[in-house]
Design an enzyme around this catalytic site. Structure first.
Site, PDB file in Angstrom:
ATOM      1  N   GLU A 116     -74.564 -18.313 -63.320  1.00  0.00           N
ATOM      2  CA  GLU A 116     -75.071 -17.666 -64.535  1.00  0.00           C
ATOM      3  C   GLU A 116     -74.716 -18.489 -65.774  1.00  0.00           C
ATOM      4  O   GLU A 116     -75.543 -18.675 -66.670  1.00  0.00           O
ATOM      5  CB  GLU A 116     -74.458 -16.268 -64.631  1.00  0.00           C
ATOM      6  CG  GLU A 116     -74.809 -15.466 -65.855  1.00  0.00           C
ATOM      7  CD  GLU A 116     -74.013 -14.177 -65.872  1.00  0.00           C
ATOM      8  OE1 GLU A 116     -73.109 -14.055 -66.722  1.00  0.00           O
ATOM      9  OE2 GLU A 116     -74.282 -13.302 -65.025  1.00  0.00           O
ATOM     10  N   LEU A 170     -64.428   4.305 -67.136  1.00  0.00           N
ATOM     11  CA  LEU A 170     -65.781   4.759 -67.486  1.00  0.00           C
ATOM     12  C   LEU A 170     -66.356   3.952 -68.640  1.00  0.00           C
ATOM     13  O   LEU A 170     -66.955   4.486 -69.571  1.00  0.00           O
ATOM     14  CB  LEU A 170     -65.745   6.262 -67.853  1.00  0.00           C
ATOM     15  CG  LEU A 170     -65.073   7.175 -66.820  1.00  0.00           C
ATOM     16  CD1 LEU A 170     -65.022   8.605 -67.334  1.00  0.00           C
ATOM     17  CD2 LEU A 170     -65.797   7.100 -65.488  1.00  0.00           C
ATOM     18  N   LYS A 191     -69.521 -13.002 -55.923  1.00  0.00           N
ATOM     19  CA  LYS A 191     -69.839 -12.621 -57.309  1.00  0.00           C
ATOM     20  C   LYS A 191     -69.303 -13.655 -58.298  1.00  0.00           C
ATOM     21  O   LYS A 191     -69.923 -13.935 -59.330  1.00  0.00           O
ATOM     22  CB  LYS A 191     -69.248 -11.239 -57.620  1.00  0.00           C
ATOM     23  CG  LYS A 191     -69.404 -10.778 -59.074  1.00  0.00           C
ATOM     24  CD  LYS A 191     -70.861 -10.738 -59.525  1.00  0.00           C
ATOM     25  CE  LYS A 191     -71.069  -9.900 -60.766  1.00  0.00           C
ATOM     26  NZ  LYS A 191     -70.198 -10.160 -61.905  1.00  0.00           N
ATOM     27  N   ARG A 227     -68.617   0.337 -69.925  1.00  0.00           N
ATOM     28  CA  ARG A 227     -70.047   0.027 -69.964  1.00  0.00           C
ATOM     29  C   ARG A 227     -70.705   0.173 -68.600  1.00  0.00           C
ATOM     30  O   ARG A 227     -71.842   0.616 -68.497  1.00  0.00           O
ATOM     31  CB  ARG A 227     -70.264  -1.405 -70.490  1.00  0.00           C
ATOM     32  CG  ARG A 227     -70.096  -1.531 -71.999  1.00  0.00           C
ATOM     33  CD  ARG A 227     -70.537  -2.910 -72.469  1.00  0.00           C
ATOM     34  NE  ARG A 227     -69.706  -3.972 -71.931  1.00  0.00           N
ATOM     35  CZ  ARG A 227     -68.720  -4.559 -72.599  1.00  0.00           C
ATOM     36  NH1 ARG A 227     -68.418  -4.150 -73.814  1.00  0.00           N
ATOM     37  NH2 ARG A 227     -68.009  -5.527 -72.059  1.00  0.00           N
TER      38      ARG A 227
END
Length: 332
Positions: A203, A8, A196, A10
């Site tokens: 990126e 759990l 990805k 960011r």
């Protein structure tokens, strides 16, 4: 649908919240009890561990598969958690890795779990700390039947059509309609994380281009130049004007503009730029495929260099990383 979400942090916490907002049920567990209780206040069912989660996911009617979604750092944490889930999961269950695992690990895990009748899906997830509000772009790997079964989950997490202008020339019966909503079934196990991985490699290159450009702009007032060639440029205004109608406008530029508006010198950032692994994996893939990747390779090496000698451009990189992912690189 009922989903057991492990991790759990960011992104994991906000993925759980977005799922619950869409009406799905979430059983949540994290090593941080504080994170679990915070999510429980938002409507999740708290689990005390993986065994407890298994019990809470069990369907007494055996009419549906248990869905385990893992959102943990790549490597050991994900590997160990999936190995433990494999001991608890039942035939027909689905294990989803939504982190940034290496795609070859996905292929291996998929084969291992298939021997137990457990389905494996890898979800390359982009959206960072903004995903709860904006939605998540997802690149999904796994067998078609399982991915289709999970479609209500992905549809809930995705940004949707929004107000983005639709691409001219896309022929409806020849393309995946889900792509316009912000998610795709990329291929078999591993394909999601592979896509990805390349996304993150690109990126790196885009971020490096912005960083170097703003470094050149800032240095135009250098005493190394003839006095009549020095310009004292307002970087905040330049970032803002480029956001509006420019061919290089982007979300990364938006984040840069936000950071510059707060502090043009970016003094809160160290310029010591980390990398999360996908950049190197992208270059490794390029080498395996014999594909030249000059820009992406240079951008990765620039991050390595930043840990020895920092530039203003490195601070711009840090500002972007903080903006989309909450990555903190503060001055030492």
């Amino acid at each position: 649908m009922k989903i057991g979400l492990v991790g759990l942090g960011r992104m994991g916490g906000n993925i759980a919240r977005r799922l619950m907002q869409a009406g799905h049920q979430v059983v949540a567990w994290d090593r941080s009890d504080e994170a679990v209780q915070a999510l429980a206040k938002d409507g999740a069912e708290a689990a005390t561990g993986l065994s407890d989660m298994a019990g809470k996911l069990a369907d007494p009617n055996q009419s549906s598969r248990a869905i385990w979604w893992v959102m943990l750092p790549a490597g050991g944490p994900t590997e160990d958690t999936i190995a433990e889930i494999a001991k608890l999961a039942k035939d027909g269950d689905v294990v989803i890795d939504g982190g940034n695992s290496f795609y070859k690990d996905d292929i291996r895990r998929s084969k291992m779990l298939a021997e137990q009748g457990i389905h494996y899906v890898d979800v390359g997830t982009s959206g960072g700390v903004w995903g709860l509000e904006r939605g998540y772009c997802m690149m999904i790997g796994g067998d078609k039947e399982t991915v289709d079964h999970l479609d209500p989950i992905f549809d809930a997490l995705a940004p949707g059509l929004g107000d983005i202008v639709r691409t001219p020339g896309r022929v409806a019966d020849k393309v995946d309609q889900r792509a316009e909503k912000g998610y795709i079934h990329a291929g078999p196990a591993g394909a999601g994380h592979f896509v990805k991985m390349i996304h993150n490699g690109i990126e790196y290159g885009l971020m490096q281009a912005y960083a170097e450009g703003f470094d050149i702009l800032k240095s135009k007032n250098s005493d190394k130049l003839p006095e009549d060639e020095r310009f004292d440029l307002n970087l905040t205004d330049i970032a803002e004007v480029w956001r509006r109608g420019s061919v290089i406008s982007s979300w990364l530029l938006d984040l840069t503009a936000i950071a510059l508006a707060k502090d043009e010198m970016l003094d809160q950032f160290s310029g010591h730029v980390a990398d999360s692994g996908e950049g190197q994996w992208t270059i490794d893939a390029a080498m395996e495929e014999k594909v030249p990747a000059n820009v992406l390779t240079a951008s990765l090496f620039a991050r390595y260099r930043s840990r020895v000698e920092h530039t203003y451009g490195d601070k711009v990189l840090s500002a972007m990383r903080f903006g989309f992912g909450g990555h903190t690189e503060i001055p030492q």
